[in-house]
Write a protein that holds these residues in place. Structure first.
Motif, mmCIF file in Angstrom:
data_model
loop_
_atom_site.group_PDB
_atom_site.id
_atom_site.type_symbol
_atom_site.label_atom_id
_atom_site.label_comp_id
_atom_site.label_asym_id
_atom_site.label_seq_id
_atom_site.Cartn_x
_atom_site.Cartn_y
_atom_site.Cartn_z
ATOM 1 N N LEU A 160 4.452 -4.741 8.722
ATOM 2 C CA LEU A 160 3.912 -6.084 8.915
ATOM 3 C C LEU A 160 4.448 -6.923 7.776
ATOM 4 O O LEU A 160 4.147 -6.679 6.607
ATOM 5 C CB LEU A 160 2.379 -6.068 8.898
ATOM 6 C CG LEU A 160 1.703 -7.436 8.906
ATOM 7 C CD1 LEU A 160 2.071 -8.234 10.132
ATOM 8 C CD2 LEU A 160 0.198 -7.293 8.819
ATOM 9 N N LEU A 161 5.281 -7.874 8.102
ATOM 10 C CA LEU A 161 5.918 -8.729 7.098
ATOM 11 C C LEU A 161 5.121 -10.018 6.960
ATOM 12 O O LEU A 161 4.860 -10.709 7.944
ATOM 13 C CB LEU A 161 7.363 -9.023 7.528
ATOM 14 C CG LEU A 161 8.205 -9.875 6.587
ATOM 15 C CD1 LEU A 161 8.449 -9.157 5.268
ATOM 16 C CD2 LEU A 161 9.541 -10.203 7.237
ATOM 17 N N ASN A 162 4.742 -10.341 5.735
ATOM 18 C CA ASN A 162 4.016 -11.570 5.450
ATOM 19 C C ASN A 162 4.917 -12.785 5.744
ATOM 20 O O ASN A 162 6.065 -12.836 5.301
ATOM 21 C CB ASN A 162 3.595 -11.557 3.974
ATOM 22 C CG ASN A 162 2.550 -12.594 3.658
ATOM 23 O OD1 ASN A 162 2.418 -13.592 4.353
ATOM 24 N ND2 ASN A 162 1.807 -12.358 2.606
ATOM 25 N N ASN B 217 6.765 -15.987 2.869
ATOM 26 C CA ASN B 217 8.055 -16.172 2.201
ATOM 27 C C ASN B 217 9.245 -16.137 3.162
ATOM 28 O O ASN B 217 10.384 -16.010 2.734
ATOM 29 C CB ASN B 217 8.226 -15.107 1.118
ATOM 30 C CG ASN B 217 7.222 -15.283 0.013
ATOM 31 O OD1 ASN B 217 7.085 -16.362 -0.558
ATOM 32 N ND2 ASN B 217 6.467 -14.232 -0.252
ATOM 33 N N LYS C 238 4.384 -3.507 -0.390
ATOM 34 C CA LYS C 238 5.297 -4.084 -1.374
ATOM 35 C C LYS C 238 4.859 -5.502 -1.688
ATOM 36 O O LYS C 238 4.590 -6.298 -0.788
ATOM 37 C CB LYS C 238 6.736 -4.081 -0.844
ATOM 38 C CG LYS C 238 7.757 -4.458 -1.915
ATOM 39 C CD LYS C 238 9.147 -4.009 -1.518
ATOM 40 C CE LYS C 238 10.127 -4.100 -2.675
ATOM 41 N NZ LYS C 238 11.384 -3.430 -2.366
ATOM 42 N N ASN D 254 5.471 -9.289 -3.707
ATOM 43 C CA ASN D 254 6.602 -10.187 -3.937
ATOM 44 C C ASN D 254 7.300 -9.892 -5.263
ATOM 45 O O ASN D 254 8.489 -10.137 -5.416
ATOM 46 C CB ASN D 254 6.126 -11.633 -3.908
ATOM 47 C CG ASN D 254 5.703 -12.046 -2.519
ATOM 48 O OD1 ASN D 254 6.410 -11.796 -1.548
ATOM 49 N ND2 ASN D 254 4.533 -12.647 -2.406
ATOM 50 N N GLY E 128 -4.222 -10.734 -1.115
ATOM 51 C CA GLY E 128 -3.247 -10.895 -0.041
ATOM 52 C C GLY E 128 -2.055 -11.776 -0.341
ATOM 53 O O GLY E 128 -0.967 -11.551 0.195
ATOM 54 N N ASN E 129 -2.242 -12.777 -1.216
ATOM 55 C CA ASN E 129 -1.136 -13.710 -1.450
ATOM 56 C C ASN E 129 0.067 -13.037 -2.110
ATOM 57 O O ASN E 129 1.174 -13.552 -2.065
ATOM 58 C CB ASN E 129 -1.606 -14.891 -2.299
ATOM 59 C CG ASN E 129 -2.006 -14.472 -3.697
ATOM 60 O OD1 ASN E 129 -2.859 -13.613 -3.873
ATOM 61 N ND2 ASN E 129 -1.377 -15.068 -4.678
ATOM 62 N N VAL F 240 1.217 -10.036 -1.284
ATOM 63 C CA VAL F 240 1.795 -9.015 -0.404
ATOM 64 C C VAL F 240 3.032 -9.542 0.312
ATOM 65 O O VAL F 240 2.988 -10.600 0.936
ATOM 66 C CB VAL F 240 0.750 -8.546 0.632
ATOM 67 C CG1 VAL F 240 1.367 -7.585 1.640
ATOM 68 C CG2 VAL F 240 -0.435 -7.890 -0.064
ATOM 69 N N MET F 241 4.120 -8.804 0.210
ATOM 70 C CA MET F 241 5.312 -9.142 1.000
ATOM 71 C C MET F 241 5.265 -8.401 2.334
ATOM 72 O O MET F 241 5.450 -9.021 3.370
ATOM 73 C CB MET F 241 6.583 -8.785 0.254
ATOM 74 C CG MET F 241 7.839 -9.076 1.055
ATOM 75 S SD MET F 241 9.307 -9.128 0.068
ATOM 76 C CE MET F 241 9.339 -7.493 -0.586
ATOM 77 N N TYR F 242 5.049 -7.082 2.286
ATOM 78 C CA TYR F 242 4.895 -6.370 3.549
ATOM 79 C C TYR F 242 4.009 -5.141 3.413
ATOM 80 O O TYR F 242 3.808 -4.623 2.320
ATOM 81 C CB TYR F 242 6.246 -5.996 4.175
ATOM 82 C CG TYR F 242 7.093 -4.990 3.440
ATOM 83 C CD1 TYR F 242 6.735 -3.652 3.372
ATOM 84 C CD2 TYR F 242 8.290 -5.377 2.842
ATOM 85 C CE1 TYR F 242 7.528 -2.729 2.716
ATOM 86 C CE2 TYR F 242 9.097 -4.464 2.173
ATOM 87 C CZ TYR F 242 8.713 -3.150 2.110
ATOM 88 O OH TYR F 242 9.506 -2.226 1.464
ATOM 89 N N ILE F 243 3.485 -4.726 4.549
ATOM 90 C CA ILE F 243 2.747 -3.474 4.667
ATOM 91 C C ILE F 243 3.536 -2.590 5.620
ATOM 92 O O ILE F 243 3.813 -2.994 6.748
ATOM 93 C CB ILE F 243 1.333 -3.691 5.243
ATOM 94 C CG1 ILE F 243 0.585 -4.742 4.438
ATOM 95 C CG2 ILE F 243 0.558 -2.389 5.286
ATOM 96 C CD1 ILE F 243 -0.687 -5.244 5.134
#
Lengths: 83, 86
Positions: free
Chosen positions: A63-65, A68, B32, B34, B76-77, B79-82
């Motif tokens: 799951l990519l945020n 960015n 991961k 940022n 949460g801010n 977090v790049m990915y899970i």
């Protein structure tokens, strides 16, 4: 007025297909788009993460945020583009 | 017509973000940030902000184990990915 394709409708058409994600800053992902939401958070499968150094990391499912994300390119990364 | 989020069966399935999250609760994950720091652990819970609670957490910096945490909360801010570990 001619019907126009909204940006997120374009992404909706890419669900199930390879996609290339370019992030803010020097990072990229390529993989198969499984789904996304209004924030453009994305679920991707068979992902390759490309580092600023060119290092590649394989990830089965992420799951990519969307925070960015800079650009999405349907069809995935061209062959031999990144090394 | 204008709704962008795909929900083929109406309910959230594993293909969209909320469905994916509910699918991987309790599973080993890699988070991961940022900053590049990686946290590996068992996913206890996530919310809509991508705030994350992890158990048996390992903190990796440049791929090297830096610390261990029994329980960890990640805001949460950052977090790049899970990623679901295979």
């Amino acid at each position: 007025m001619a019907t126009q394709l909204l940006p997120l409708e374009l992404i909706d058409r890419c669900v199930g297909s390879p996609i290339w994600v370019i992030m803010k800053g020097d990072k990229e992902f390529s993989g198969t788009l499984l789904g996304f939401d209004d924030f453009v958070n994305m679920v991707l499968e068979n992902v390759t993460e490309y580092d600023y150094s060119g290092a590649q990391t394989k990830l089965p499912k992420i799951l990519l945020n969307g925070n960015n994300v800079c650009m999405l390119i349907p069809g995935g990364m061209p062959e031999g583009n990144e090394s | 017509m204008s709704a962008p989020a795909p929900a083929p069966n109406g309910a959230a399935d594993a293909r969209d973000p909320s469905g994916f999250l509910s699918e991987i609760i309790g599973a080993p994950v890699t988070v991961k940030l940022n900053s590049g720091v990686v946290y590996k652990g068992e996913l206890q819970s996530v919310d809509g902000y991508m705030n994350i609670a992890l158990e048996q957490t390992k903190e990796l910096v440049d791929g090297k184990l830096r610390r261990n945490y029994g329980d960890a909360f990640v805001r949460g801010n950052n977090v790049m990915y899970i990623s679901a570990d295979s």
